[in-house]
Structures are given as C-alpha cells and as structure tokens.
Motif scaffolding. Sequence first.
Motif, PDB file in Angstrom:
ATOM      1  N   THR A  57      37.075  -2.410  20.474  1.00  0.00           N
ATOM      2  CA  THR A  57      37.282  -0.980  20.667  1.00  0.00           C
ATOM      3  C   THR A  57      37.879  -0.726  22.052  1.00  0.00           C
ATOM      4  OG1 THR A  57      35.023  -0.727  21.509  1.00  0.00           O
ATOM      5  CG2 THR A  57      35.371  -0.341  19.148  1.00  0.00           C
ATOM      6  N   VAL A  58      38.333   0.508  22.259  1.00  0.00           N
ATOM      7  CA  VAL A  58      38.778   0.957  23.579  1.00  0.00           C
ATOM      8  C   VAL A  58      37.892   2.125  24.005  1.00  0.00           C
ATOM      9  CG1 VAL A  58      41.179   0.218  23.389  1.00  0.00           C
ATOM     10  CG2 VAL A  58      40.527   2.446  22.458  1.00  0.00           C
ATOM     11  N   PRO A  59      37.753   2.317  25.324  1.00  0.00           N
ATOM     12  CA  PRO A  59      38.389   1.580  26.407  1.00  0.00           C
ATOM     13  C   PRO A  59      37.688   0.255  26.679  1.00  0.00           C
ATOM     14  CG  PRO A  59      36.921   3.214  27.331  1.00  0.00           C
ATOM     15  CD  PRO A  59      36.896   3.418  25.840  1.00  0.00           C
ATOM     16  N   LEU A  60      38.414  -0.615  27.326  1.00  0.00           N
ATOM     17  CA  LEU A  60      37.874  -1.881  27.782  1.00  0.00           C
ATOM     18  C   LEU A  60      38.444  -2.149  29.164  1.00  0.00           C
ATOM     19  CD1 LEU A  60      36.993  -5.093  26.211  1.00  0.00           C
ATOM     20  CD2 LEU A  60      39.011  -5.270  27.667  1.00  0.00           C
ATOM     21  N   LEU A  61      37.583  -2.510  30.100  1.00  0.00           N
ATOM     22  CA  LEU A  61      38.008  -2.781  31.474  1.00  0.00           C
ATOM     23  C   LEU A  61      37.820  -4.253  31.767  1.00  0.00           C
ATOM     24  CD1 LEU A  61      38.965  -1.440  34.183  1.00  0.00           C
ATOM     25  CD2 LEU A  61      36.540  -1.417  34.838  1.00  0.00           C
ATOM     26  N   GLN A  62      38.848  -4.862  32.334  1.00  0.00           N
ATOM     27  CA  GLN A  62      38.772  -6.244  32.802  1.00  0.00           C
ATOM     28  C   GLN A  62      38.950  -6.265  34.312  1.00  0.00           C
ATOM     29  OE1 GLN A  62      41.970  -7.743  30.240  1.00  0.00           O
ATOM     30  NE2 GLN A  62      40.462  -9.010  29.166  1.00  0.00           N
ATOM     31  N   ASP A  63      38.087  -7.017  34.967  1.00  0.00           N
ATOM     32  CA  ASP A  63      38.158  -7.212  36.413  1.00  0.00           C
ATOM     33  C   ASP A  63      37.992  -8.699  36.662  1.00  0.00           C
ATOM     34  OD1 ASP A  63      38.180  -7.019  39.154  1.00  0.00           O
ATOM     35  OD2 ASP A  63      36.202  -6.105  39.328  1.00  0.00           O
ATOM     36  N   GLY A  64      39.118  -9.410  36.680  1.00  0.00           N
ATOM     37  CA  GLY A  64      39.047 -10.855  36.761  1.00  0.00           C
ATOM     38  C   GLY A  64      38.373 -11.415  35.518  1.00  0.00           C
ATOM     39  N   ASP A  65      37.282 -12.138  35.708  1.00  0.00           N
ATOM     40  CA  ASP A  65      36.573 -12.720  34.573  1.00  0.00           C
ATOM     41  C   ASP A  65      35.449 -11.824  34.065  1.00  0.00           C
ATOM     42  OD1 ASP A  65      34.850 -12.968  36.694  1.00  0.00           O
ATOM     43  OD2 ASP A  65      34.438 -15.108  36.410  1.00  0.00           O
ATOM     44  N   LEU A  72      30.725   4.246  29.276  1.00  0.00           N
ATOM     45  CA  LEU A  72      29.692   4.549  30.269  1.00  0.00           C
ATOM     46  C   LEU A  72      29.448   3.359  31.180  1.00  0.00           C
ATOM     47  CD1 LEU A  72      27.665   6.424  31.496  1.00  0.00           C
ATOM     48  CD2 LEU A  72      26.072   5.897  29.639  1.00  0.00           C
ATOM     49  N   ALA A  73      29.448   2.158  30.608  1.00  0.00           N
ATOM     50  CA  ALA A  73      29.310   0.955  31.433  1.00  0.00           C
ATOM     51  C   ALA A  73      30.493   0.815  32.390  1.00  0.00           C
ATOM     52  CB  ALA A  73      29.197  -0.276  30.536  1.00  0.00           C
ATOM     53  N   ILE A  74      31.680   1.205  31.927  1.00  0.00           N
ATOM     54  CA  ILE A  74      32.853   1.178  32.807  1.00  0.00           C
ATOM     55  C   ILE A  74      32.643   2.116  33.990  1.00  0.00           C
ATOM     56  CG2 ILE A  74      35.291   1.853  32.971  1.00  0.00           C
ATOM     57  CD1 ILE A  74      35.609   0.793  30.079  1.00  0.00           C
ATOM     58  N   ALA A  75      32.159   3.325  33.711  1.00  0.00           N
ATOM     59  CA  ALA A  75      31.918   4.292  34.788  1.00  0.00           C
ATOM     60  C   ALA A  75      30.919   3.747  35.796  1.00  0.00           C
ATOM     61  CB  ALA A  75      31.422   5.613  34.196  1.00  0.00           C
ATOM     62  N   GLU A  76      29.844   3.158  35.316  1.00  0.00           N
ATOM     63  CA  GLU A  76      28.836   2.607  36.218  1.00  0.00           C
ATOM     64  C   GLU A  76      29.393   1.435  37.027  1.00  0.00           C
ATOM     65  OE1 GLU A  76      26.159   3.886  37.050  1.00  0.00           O
ATOM     66  OE2 GLU A  76      25.162   4.907  35.387  1.00  0.00           O
ATOM     67  N   TYR A  77      30.165   0.597  36.376  1.00  0.00           N
ATOM     68  CA  TYR A  77      30.746  -0.554  37.073  1.00  0.00           C
ATOM     69  C   TYR A  77      31.698  -0.103  38.171  1.00  0.00           C
ATOM     70  CZ  TYR A  77      33.220  -4.966  37.856  1.00  0.00           C
ATOM     71  OH  TYR A  77      33.786  -6.095  38.444  1.00  0.00           O
ATOM     72  N   VAL A  78      32.555   0.845  37.836  1.00  0.00           N
ATOM     73  CA  VAL A  78      33.537   1.320  38.819  1.00  0.00           C
ATOM     74  C   VAL A  78      32.833   2.011  39.987  1.00  0.00           C
ATOM     75  CG1 VAL A  78      35.420   2.963  39.163  1.00  0.00           C
ATOM     76  CG2 VAL A  78      35.408   1.508  37.140  1.00  0.00           C
ATOM     77  N   ALA A  79      31.819   2.814  39.698  1.00  0.00           N
ATOM     78  CA  ALA A  79      31.067   3.477  40.772  1.00  0.00           C
ATOM     79  C   ALA A  79      30.400   2.463  41.678  1.00  0.00           C
ATOM     80  CB  ALA A  79      30.027   4.420  40.170  1.00  0.00           C
ATOM     81  N   GLU A  80      29.918   1.378  41.100  1.00  0.00           N
ATOM     82  CA  GLU A  80      29.266   0.318  41.881  1.00  0.00           C
ATOM     83  C   GLU A  80      30.272  -0.442  42.727  1.00  0.00           C
ATOM     84  OE1 GLU A  80      27.901  -3.521  39.964  1.00  0.00           O
ATOM     85  OE2 GLU A  80      25.975  -2.508  40.263  1.00  0.00           O
ATOM     86  N   GLN A  81      31.453  -0.706  42.165  1.00  0.00           N
ATOM     87  CA  GLN A  81      32.476  -1.486  42.878  1.00  0.00           C
ATOM     88  C   GLN A  81      33.181  -0.677  43.960  1.00  0.00           C
ATOM     89  OE1 GLN A  81      31.247  -4.536  41.631  1.00  0.00           O
ATOM     90  NE2 GLN A  81      33.344  -5.048  42.168  1.00  0.00           N
ATOM     91  N   PHE A  82      33.217   0.638  43.795  1.00  0.00           N
ATOM     92  CA  PHE A  82      33.928   1.499  44.738  1.00  0.00           C
ATOM     93  C   PHE A  82      32.995   2.609  45.234  1.00  0.00           C
ATOM     94  CE2 PHE A  82      37.037  -0.366  41.880  1.00  0.00           C
ATOM     95  CZ  PHE A  82      38.027  -0.828  42.741  1.00  0.00           C
ATOM     96  N   PRO A  83      31.942   2.252  45.965  1.00  0.00           N
ATOM     97  CA  PRO A  83      30.972   3.264  46.400  1.00  0.00           C
ATOM     98  C   PRO A  83      31.581   4.335  47.292  1.00  0.00           C
ATOM     99  CG  PRO A  83      30.611   1.183  47.542  1.00  0.00           C
ATOM    100  CD  PRO A  83      31.589   0.909  46.447  1.00  0.00           C
ATOM    101  N   GLU A  84      32.657   3.986  47.994  1.00  0.00           N
ATOM    102  CA  GLU A  84      33.293   4.958  48.882  1.00  0.00           C
ATOM    103  C   GLU A  84      33.941   6.111  48.107  1.00  0.00           C
ATOM    104  OE1 GLU A  84      36.548   2.089  47.709  1.00  0.00           O
ATOM    105  OE2 GLU A  84      34.398   1.975  48.171  1.00  0.00           O
ATOM    106  N   LYS A  85      34.166   5.941  46.811  1.00  0.00           N
ATOM    107  CA  LYS A  85      34.760   7.008  45.995  1.00  0.00           C
ATOM    108  C   LYS A  85      33.738   8.076  45.594  1.00  0.00           C
ATOM    109  CE  LYS A  85      38.837   5.090  45.957  1.00  0.00           C
ATOM    110  NZ  LYS A  85      39.997   5.727  46.653  1.00  0.00           N
ATOM    111  N   ARG A  86      32.470   7.788  45.765  1.00  0.00           N
ATOM    112  CA  ARG A  86      31.385   8.744  45.480  1.00  0.00           C
ATOM    113  C   ARG A  86      31.546   9.368  44.083  1.00  0.00           C
ATOM    114  NH1 ARG A  86      31.134  12.445  50.805  1.00  0.00           N
ATOM    115  NH2 ARG A  86      33.332  12.697  50.231  1.00  0.00           N
ATOM    116  N   LEU A  87      31.604   8.500  43.096  1.00  0.00           N
ATOM    117  CA  LEU A  87      31.820   8.952  41.722  1.00  0.00           C
ATOM    118  C   LEU A  87      30.572   9.559  41.100  1.00  0.00           C
ATOM    119  CD1 LEU A  87      34.123   6.073  40.463  1.00  0.00           C
ATOM    120  CD2 LEU A  87      34.763   8.336  41.302  1.00  0.00           C
ATOM    121  N   TRP A  88      29.416   9.269  41.652  1.00  0.00           N
ATOM    122  CA  TRP A  88      28.193   9.983  41.329  1.00  0.00           C
ATOM    123  C   TRP A  88      27.791  10.825  42.531  1.00  0.00           C
ATOM    124  CZ3 TRP A  88      26.980  10.095  36.442  1.00  0.00           C
ATOM    125  CH2 TRP A  88      27.160   8.988  35.613  1.00  0.00           C
ATOM    126  N   PRO A  89      27.128  11.955  42.339  1.00  0.00           N
ATOM    127  CA  PRO A  89      26.687  12.767  43.485  1.00  0.00           C
ATOM    128  C   PRO A  89      25.781  11.955  44.415  1.00  0.00           C
ATOM    129  CG  PRO A  89      26.445  13.993  41.438  1.00  0.00           C
ATOM    130  CD  PRO A  89      26.795  12.596  41.038  1.00  0.00           C
TER     131      PRO A  89
END
Length: 227
Positions: A57-65, A72-89
């Motif tokens: 299914t889509v979406p699917l995110l690949q980050d290296g391996d 929702l897992a993509i959102a959490e992963y991206v927020a964790e990898q880019f904390p400076e973006k403040r994607l959660w309040p």
Amino acid sequence: MLRLHIGNKNYSSWSMRAWVLLRQAGISFEEKYVRFDGFDAGSAFKRTMSAVSPTATVPLLQDGDVTIWDSLAIAEYVAEQFPEKRLWPEDRAARAAARSAVAEMHGGFTALRSACSMNIEADLADMGRIIWRDNAGVRKDMERITAMWIQLLARYGGPMLFGEFSVADAYYAPVCSRIRTYQLPVPGEIAAYIEHVHQLPGVQAWIADALAEQDFIPMDEPYRSQR
C-alpha cells in the motif's frame, strides 16, 4: 535521502498526508509515484508495491535500510528524525491532544471517507447535497470533526489546529479537500480553517500536481463515468 512512495495525487488521501507533512516542513525527499490501476494482486500497482512493502500500500517511506509502511508511523518517524521541525506541539498537553486527534482520523470517520472519496479535480457539489441529505453517518462524522476543530482552534488560537502547522493539519488536509469537493456545509470559522489549509504551500503544491495529472481512473470515480 528519504524516498516516499505515493499513489495518484488526485485520489490518494493517505499519500497526501505524508507528502504534505514532508513538503510543508521543508524536509527533502524523493517522490516515487506508483499509478493506481487496480488493487487486485495482479495489478501493476500491487506488483510494484509488493516489492517494497509488506502491505503493498501507499504511502511508504524508505530511509536507507529503514522502511515505514503506515502513514501514522511515517509521521512519528519523521518527527523523531527531524525534531527541529517541531511537527508535534511542544506543550505536553497539546501534544497529547494532537496525537489523539490524528489517531481519531487514522482509525475513524469511515462514513465520510467511504461516501466522499477524495477527488481534488472534481466539483461534486450536487452529489454532496445528496450525500448530506441521505447519509446520517456523514453528518455524524462532520458534526464530530467540526466540534473538534472549533474546540482546538479556540484553545490554541489558530490559524492551524494547534497554532502552528503540525502533523494534525497534514492529517486533516484531505478532509479539507473532501469538504471543498463536495461543498459540505460548515460554520464560518471552519471554512476559514479550511482556506488556511488550502493555502499552505505544501498543500498548494500537491493540488497543482493533482490537477496536472489528468488521469481519469474509473475505480476512484464513484459519481462520474467520465471527466
């Protein structure tokens, strides 16, 4: 470089959530477009996605391996990898509310999603009036969404649900699109929020690409036999 697999931008609401989140946050990624041609095992879409995703299914995110196959897992992963973006309040209570609102969208509002499939290119106001008249489930979903948005906008001051752009706004962007397409009735403050979301650069970029597709897919067109 992140790689995001998505479906047709005119139709794929789940793809829109992840794409808009990355684009609006200014996170660089490579887009991998996989056209919807069917969802049976033999379709080109399923064959292509089966090669990279356990759910095909889509979406699917690949980050290296690393592979993340849920929006929702993509959102959490991206927020964790880019904390400076403040994607959660940043505030703990606001962050909990945002996660709750996103989870509610992730697992709910099935009447609205079923009756009002996303179609950015179409004007389905006439069908929207029929759906609103006849579908109590859609009215109930919209009542809950409207109440939630009014409460959050009042509590956090707008113009986004939690003041600044967050995962929650990316998650509800396809709902805003559905409301526009089907012209579902909403109060003035909700119409203003929908317009703010519509004008976000990330959303505008998605819409422009959706309109440029010119790809009529009958299985995603429950109310039209042709464009």
